[in-house]
Design a protein around this motif. Structure first.
Motif, PDB file in Angstrom:
ATOM      1  N   ILE B 119       0.839  -1.207   0.000  1.00 52.15           N
ATOM      2  CA  ILE B 119       0.000   0.000   0.000  1.00 52.15           C
ATOM      3  C   ILE B 119       0.872   1.255   0.000  1.00 52.15           C
ATOM      4  N   LYS B 120       1.938   1.211   0.766  1.00 51.50           N
ATOM      5  CA  LYS B 120       2.831   2.376   0.821  1.00 51.50           C
ATOM      6  C   LYS B 120       3.397   2.674  -0.572  1.00 51.50           C
ATOM      7  N   LYS B 121       3.813   1.594  -1.237  1.00 48.41           N
ATOM      8  CA  LYS B 121       4.373   1.743  -2.579  1.00 48.41           C
ATOM      9  C   LYS B 121       3.312   2.279  -3.540  1.00 48.41           C
ATOM     10  N   ARG B 122       2.114   1.704  -3.452  1.00 50.28           N
ATOM     11  CA  ARG B 122       1.063   2.132  -4.376  1.00 50.28           C
ATOM     12  C   ARG B 122       0.707   3.601  -4.156  1.00 50.28           C
ATOM     13  N   LEU B 123       0.643   3.973  -2.872  1.00 48.03           N
ATOM     14  CA  LEU B 123       0.334   5.372  -2.548  1.00 48.03           C
ATOM     15  C   LEU B 123       1.409   6.309  -3.090  1.00 48.03           C
ATOM     16  N   SER B 124       2.649   5.895  -2.896  1.00 46.62           N
ATOM     17  CA  SER B 124       3.720   6.768  -3.372  1.00 46.62           C
ATOM     18  C   SER B 124       3.692   6.835  -4.895  1.00 46.62           C
ATOM     19  N   ASN B 125       3.329   5.721  -5.548  1.00 42.18           N
ATOM     20  CA  ASN B 125       3.183   5.760  -7.012  1.00 42.18           C
ATOM     21  C   ASN B 125       2.050   6.693  -7.423  1.00 42.18           C
ATOM     22  N   GLU B 126       0.955   6.617  -6.662  1.00 44.05           N
ATOM     23  CA  GLU B 126      -0.191   7.456  -7.015  1.00 44.05           C
ATOM     24  C   GLU B 126       0.185   8.935  -6.861  1.00 44.05           C
ATOM     25  N   SER B 127       0.893   9.223  -5.783  1.00 42.46           N
ATOM     26  CA  SER B 127       1.312  10.599  -5.549  1.00 42.46           C
ATOM     27  C   SER B 127       2.266  11.064  -6.664  1.00 42.46           C
ATOM     28  N   CYS B 128       3.237  10.196  -6.993  1.00 42.00           N
ATOM     29  CA  CYS B 128       4.180  10.538  -8.078  1.00 42.00           C
ATOM     30  C   CYS B 128       3.427  10.757  -9.377  1.00 42.00           C
ATOM     31  N   ARG B 129       2.462   9.890  -9.626  1.00 44.80           N
ATOM     32  CA  ARG B 129       1.695   9.983 -10.867  1.00 44.80           C
ATOM     33  C   ARG B 129       1.081  11.365 -11.018  1.00 44.80           C
ATOM     34  N   PHE B 130       0.539  11.888  -9.909  1.00 49.69           N
ATOM     35  CA  PHE B 130      -0.112  13.194 -10.029  1.00 49.69           C
ATOM     36  C   PHE B 130       0.894  14.345 -10.032  1.00 49.69           C
ATOM     37  N   LYS B 131       2.107  14.077  -9.545  1.00 53.47           N
ATOM     38  CA  LYS B 131       3.137  15.104  -9.725  1.00 53.47           C
ATOM     39  C   LYS B 131       3.453  15.217 -11.213  1.00 53.47           C
ATOM     40  N   GLU B 132       3.295  14.111 -11.922  1.00 52.70           N
ATOM     41  CA  GLU B 132       3.617  14.103 -13.354  1.00 52.70           C
ATOM     42  C   GLU B 132       2.469  14.634 -14.209  1.00 52.70           C
ATOM     43  N   VAL B 133       1.259  14.142 -13.933  1.00 49.77           N
ATOM     44  CA  VAL B 133       0.173  14.402 -14.890  1.00 49.77           C
ATOM     45  C   VAL B 133      -0.768  15.533 -14.504  1.00 49.77           C
ATOM     46  N   SER B 134      -0.571  16.171 -13.353  1.00 49.84           N
ATOM     47  CA  SER B 134      -1.402  17.346 -13.044  1.00 49.84           C
ATOM     48  C   SER B 134      -1.085  18.404 -14.090  1.00 49.84           C
ATOM     49  N   ARG B 135      -2.111  19.049 -14.580  1.00 52.60           N
ATOM     50  CA  ARG B 135      -1.887  20.094 -15.595  1.00 52.60           C
ATOM     51  C   ARG B 135      -2.491  21.399 -15.093  1.00 52.60           C
ATOM     52  N   PHE B 136      -1.640  22.412 -15.008  1.00 53.46           N
ATOM     53  CA  PHE B 136      -2.128  23.710 -14.540  1.00 53.46           C
ATOM     54  C   PHE B 136      -2.679  24.513 -15.719  1.00 53.46           C
ATOM     55  N   HIS B 137      -3.714  25.273 -15.395  1.00 56.06           N
ATOM     56  CA  HIS B 137      -4.345  26.173 -16.347  1.00 56.06           C
ATOM     57  C   HIS B 137      -4.088  27.577 -15.858  1.00 56.06           C
ATOM     58  N   GLU B 138      -3.739  28.477 -16.723  1.00 56.19           N
ATOM     59  CA  GLU B 138      -3.598  29.849 -16.239  1.00 56.19           C
ATOM     60  C   GLU B 138      -4.973  30.494 -16.257  1.00 56.19           C
ATOM     61  N   VAL B 139      -5.447  30.903 -15.069  1.00 54.90           N
ATOM     62  CA  VAL B 139      -6.738  31.602 -15.022  1.00 54.90           C
ATOM     63  C   VAL B 139      -6.449  33.009 -14.528  1.00 54.90           C
ATOM     64  N   ARG B 140      -7.108  33.952 -15.062  1.00 59.07           N
ATOM     65  CA  ARG B 140      -6.760  35.360 -14.834  1.00 59.07           C
ATOM     66  C   ARG B 140      -5.262  35.525 -15.074  1.00 59.07           C
ATOM     67  N   HIS B 141      -4.655  36.530 -14.448  1.00 56.66           N
ATOM     68  CA  HIS B 141      -3.240  36.696 -14.761  1.00 56.66           C
ATOM     69  C   HIS B 141      -2.382  36.006 -13.701  1.00 56.66           C
ATOM     70  N   SER B 142      -1.617  35.025 -14.132  1.00 60.79           N
ATOM     71  CA  SER B 142      -0.635  34.377 -13.258  1.00 60.79           C
ATOM     72  C   SER B 142      -1.218  33.643 -12.055  1.00 60.79           C
ATOM     73  N   LEU B 143      -2.400  33.080 -12.189  1.00 55.80           N
ATOM     74  CA  LEU B 143      -2.884  32.139 -11.177  1.00 55.80           C
ATOM     75  C   LEU B 143      -3.028  30.796 -11.895  1.00 55.80           C
ATOM     76  N   TYR B 144      -2.365  29.803 -11.364  1.00 58.31           N
ATOM     77  CA  TYR B 144      -2.350  28.501 -12.036  1.00 58.31           C
ATOM     78  C   TYR B 144      -3.156  27.499 -11.221  1.00 58.31           C
ATOM     79  N   VAL B 145      -4.131  26.878 -11.863  1.00 57.91           N
ATOM     80  CA  VAL B 145      -5.024  25.960 -11.151  1.00 57.91           C
ATOM     81  C   VAL B 145      -5.009  24.595 -11.828  1.00 57.91           C
ATOM     82  N   ALA B 146      -4.863  23.544 -11.017  1.00 52.28           N
ATOM     83  CA  ALA B 146      -4.915  22.176 -11.562  1.00 52.28           C
ATOM     84  C   ALA B 146      -6.028  21.406 -10.868  1.00 52.28           C
TER      85      ALA B 146
END
Ligand code: SF4
Lengths: 496, 251
Positions: B119-146
């Motif tokens: 479970i620890k490994k899977r959790l760390s993989n899940e966390s890593c996965r979202f460090k990779e695939v989170s995509r920020f959108h610029e909304v208004r000026h210079s605010l980034y939301v994922a």
């Protein structure tokens, strides 16, 4: 922002110049560890980060582009060769910087991979590339990862500056022998490639030593336990050719010599580059060889790779299956399939050199210079050395365990950890995540094998080949192609 | 079997462990499950336990003092996982820890230890996965939301990674499933916030805003692939469909 320059919009330039860069296989962002800083953008993570996977299954970690695809050279295997009639575009330094930081802020990439065709001459090209990196580091305050390709033939000052501004620097070897290089890349010479490579090695070592690090690059920890590892043995001895006596494949000098001789860079192109107080290429240098465009054997290729690791302390050697894009008498015909399986076997063998303590001449010989298509190089080695098996998991050393097919560095670590608490049996191995599909032929637990299997070469090859058939057909077959397979899960190790 | 049930957050689980432990029913006759219970059994008796700060503190103190602080942080880490057996696993691990000390966490001869590492490994993989695939959108000026949709409550683990990456930007990562957000004001520490209904609904609109770099990224994503080597199966196994929901390159 979509202004017109050289007749192309930014969108069009990005399409042309990323398409032109895609044949370079190196895309990893690993090797540098750097924290973020207030006022700057970016950091670097030692293990690297893959942000996406393209439709060919390759990881996208960096914005991989050419500065320009104009080229005065005429390398026969290259899409950008001077003789090809293709759309040509050039990015300005500011355009590259803007796309890099904006992509970075959206978490699309870890940084920039900048290569280039040769516009006017090597120095002019390299100078423009340095200008881009300087802008990125000083005006755009970019602190993320940068991999830059050094242009063969560019002056030492420019290559030194490039390494001070980037994390990794590489010069593509392209072909493993002088003869192939002069036939397929007539404007390049081995000296133009190896000389800067040697100086890069020396400068990296000097910079590492200056900050109290070991002059040699860090390697997987498992190598410390492996007596035979290429990173432990004979590092300060001159390297020999394939048969152990003839001319070396690569002109080699030991790292210690490297430090004492005049083969470090002396001055950067711009003195300001040293004031940034960055180490020279902290993520090391790498190179790439094209597989299948010329006639070298797997043994020659893997031996060259081993020599590059040992003598130039390269962090990675990449292998790129030749994709026939140009029609030329000196090249394989246009409909020749991409040698995916061969490339895959070479990557597997490369892993065996870097993580498993194998040497190239253990894996192949002059009599048997190509890898077996049916089974992976480790299984292939094991069935030819049945006298070393079975290995008793409760008592075997690191060296012996790591050579068991199906057991990787993580598996060895788990076994060695667990056996401190008591004797292991097959059930425990399974619970620990050791896959017995391959290992079962080569191990005993408390003196017993899992099944009553004959330790006989043909039987084991057939069983292993059968269980790997699906995978082998998938890589080598016509319908489905695959890049580099999923090496990291195959071998249970991190990318570097 | 006596089943003690609680909400799936760390404090509720620790309270539940406290009540179960003090029940005196015998460890073999006790099970701890997080709610909602998927299938009730006729043969089991169920006791719901609410979060109680005093109980939580006394479990934390006991683990820290009698086992070790790193053992506690391991327990707290796996409490983020979505797997239903996690609360009971935490209980069994504590039993082992009290009996054999903190080193037992590496003794893979115990099934619960193996499961913990899984479970620890899977959790760390899940966390890593979202460090990779989170995509920020610029909304208004210079605010980034994922926006992300993880299986486990790992959004907090993204805080340190993105703060280090973009210390001088305003950004937030929103977990649309658990309705929590990590918020990072420029040059300041990040914090975790549970979103109200109104906040959540407003933030859902951010992905609809036009961001010109999304188009450029799509162009790059398509042109960097080598068509002679196309392998959608491999792409799918490395970049699973469930992680692509907010990856703009697939929209
Ligand atoms: S130097 Fe050779 S390989 Fe490089 S872009 Fe020019 S033609 Fe291609």
């Amino acid at each position: 922002m979509y202004e017109l320059r050289n007749g192309f919009t930014i969108k069009e330039k990005l399409e042309i110049l990323s398409d032109a860069a895609k044949y370079d296989v190196a895309c990893t962002s690993s090797g540098s560890e750097r924290s973020g800083k207030e006022g700057m953008l970016g950091n670097a993570v030692a293990s690297g980060v893959c942000h996406a996977f393209a439709s060919d299954g390759r990881c996208i970690s960096l914005l991989k582009i050419l500065m320009t695809n104009h080229c005065v050279y005429d390398c026969k295997y290259c899409k950008n060769r001077a003789g090809n009639d293709i759309p040509r575009a050039t990015f300005t330094p500011d355009e590259i910087c803007t796309i890099t930081v904006e992509f970075y802020k959206r978490n699309y990439i870890e940084g920039l991979f900048l290569s280039s065709g040769i516009i006017k001459n090597p120095d002019y090209t390299m100078e423009k590339m340095c200008e881009t990196l300087r802008l990125l580091r000083t005006k755009y305050m970019f602190n993320g990862y940068i991999h830059i390709k050094a242009i063969p033939g560019a002056s030492s000052e420019l290559i030194y500056s490039a390494g001070l501004l980037a994390d990794r620097i590489s010069i593509n070897m392209e072909l493993p022998t002088n003869e192939s290089l002069s036939r397929l890349a007539p404007n390049k010479t081995m000296t133009n490639i190896l000389k800067p490579m040697n100086r890069i090695t020396g400068t990296i070592a000097a910079h590492r030593a200056a900050i109290g690090k070991d002059a040699r690059m860090e390697r997987a920890v498992i190598n410390e336990h492996l007596v035979n590892s290429i990173f432990n043995s004979g590092a300060d001895k001159p390297l020999s050719g394939i048969d152990g006596s003839s001319e070396p494949l690569v002109d080699t000098k030991s790292l210690i010599k490297t430090l004492t001789e005049d083969n470090t860079f002396a001055y950067p192109a711009d003195i300001k580059d040293t004031r940034l107080k960055r180490s020279f290429a902290p993520a090391g240098q790498s190179t790439q060889m094209i597989i299948g465009a010329s006639g070298e054997t797997d043994l020659e290729i893997i031996h060259t790779a081993q020599n590059l690791y040992k003598s130039f302390d390269l962090k990675r050697v990449f292998y790129s299956g030749y994709i026939p894009i140009n029609e030329d008498d000196a090249l394989p015909a246009l409909n020749t399939p991409v040698p995916m399986l061969r490339e895959h076997r070479l990557y597997q063998a490369d892993f065996l050199l870097r993580y498993y303590g194998f040497q190239a001449n253990e894996l192949l010989s002059k009599e048997r210079p190509f890898f077996d298509n049916r089974i992976d190089p480790k299984c292939d080695w094991a069935v030819r050395h049945l006298c070393d098996f079975p290995v008793e998991v409760n008592t075997a050393s690191y060296d012996k365990l790591i050579r068991v097919p199906g057991i990787g560095p993580t598996g060895v670590k788990r076994i060695v950890n667990a056996r401190r608490y008591g004797r292991l049996n097959f059930d425990m191995l399974k619970r620990m995540g050791i896959v017995l599909k391959r290992a079962q032929y080569f191990i005993t637990c408390n003196g017993k094998m899992l099944f009553n299997i004959p330790l006989e070469e043909k039987f084991i090859i057939n069983s292993l080949a059968d269980s790997e058939k699906k995978e082998t057909v998938r890589i080598g077959g016509k319908d489905i192609t695959i890049k580099q397979m999923n090496l990291f899960s195959d071998f249970n190790v991190m990318s570097s | 079997m006596n089943v003690f049930t609680c909400a799936p957050d760390l404090e509720s689980i620790l309270s539940c462990i406290y009540v179960a432990w003090s029940s005196g029913l015998g460890h073999k006759n006790i099970k701890i499950e997080s709610e909602p219970i998927e299938q009730l059994s006729l043969f089991d008796s169920y006791t719901h336990v609410d979060k109680d700060h005093a109980m939580v503190q006394s479990v934390i103190d006991a683990v820290n003092l009698k086992i070790s602080p790193s053992f506690y942080s391991d327990l707290a880490y796996i409490s983020m996982a979505y797997e239903k057996d996690v609360p009971d696993l935490m209980y069994r691990l504590m039993l082992l820890g009290f009996a054999y000390g903190p080193g037992v966490i590496n003794n893979t001869c115990y099934e619960v230890v193996v499961r913990f590492h899984e479970i620890k490994k899977r959790l760390s993989n899940e966390s890593c996965r979202f460090k990779e695939v989170s995509r920020f959108h610029e909304v208004r000026h210079s605010l980034y939301v994922a926006h992300i949709e993880p299986k486990s409550r790992i959004v907090i683990t993204l805080g340190p990674a993105f703060s280090d990456r973009m210390p001088s930007e305003n950004w937030m990562v929103i977990d649309d499933v658990h309705r929590e957000a990590v918020i990072h004001p420029k040059n300041s520490p990040f914090y975790l916030r549970t979103l109200t209904e109104d906040e959540f609904n407003e933030l859902l609109m951010t992905e609809k805003e036009n961001d010109e770099y999304t188009d450029l990224w799509k162009i790059f994503f398509d042109s960097i692939a080598i068509k002679e080597r196309e392998n959608l199966k491999l792409q799918r196994s490395l970049f699973p469909l469930w992680t692509r929901k907010h990856a703009v390159e697939f929209t």
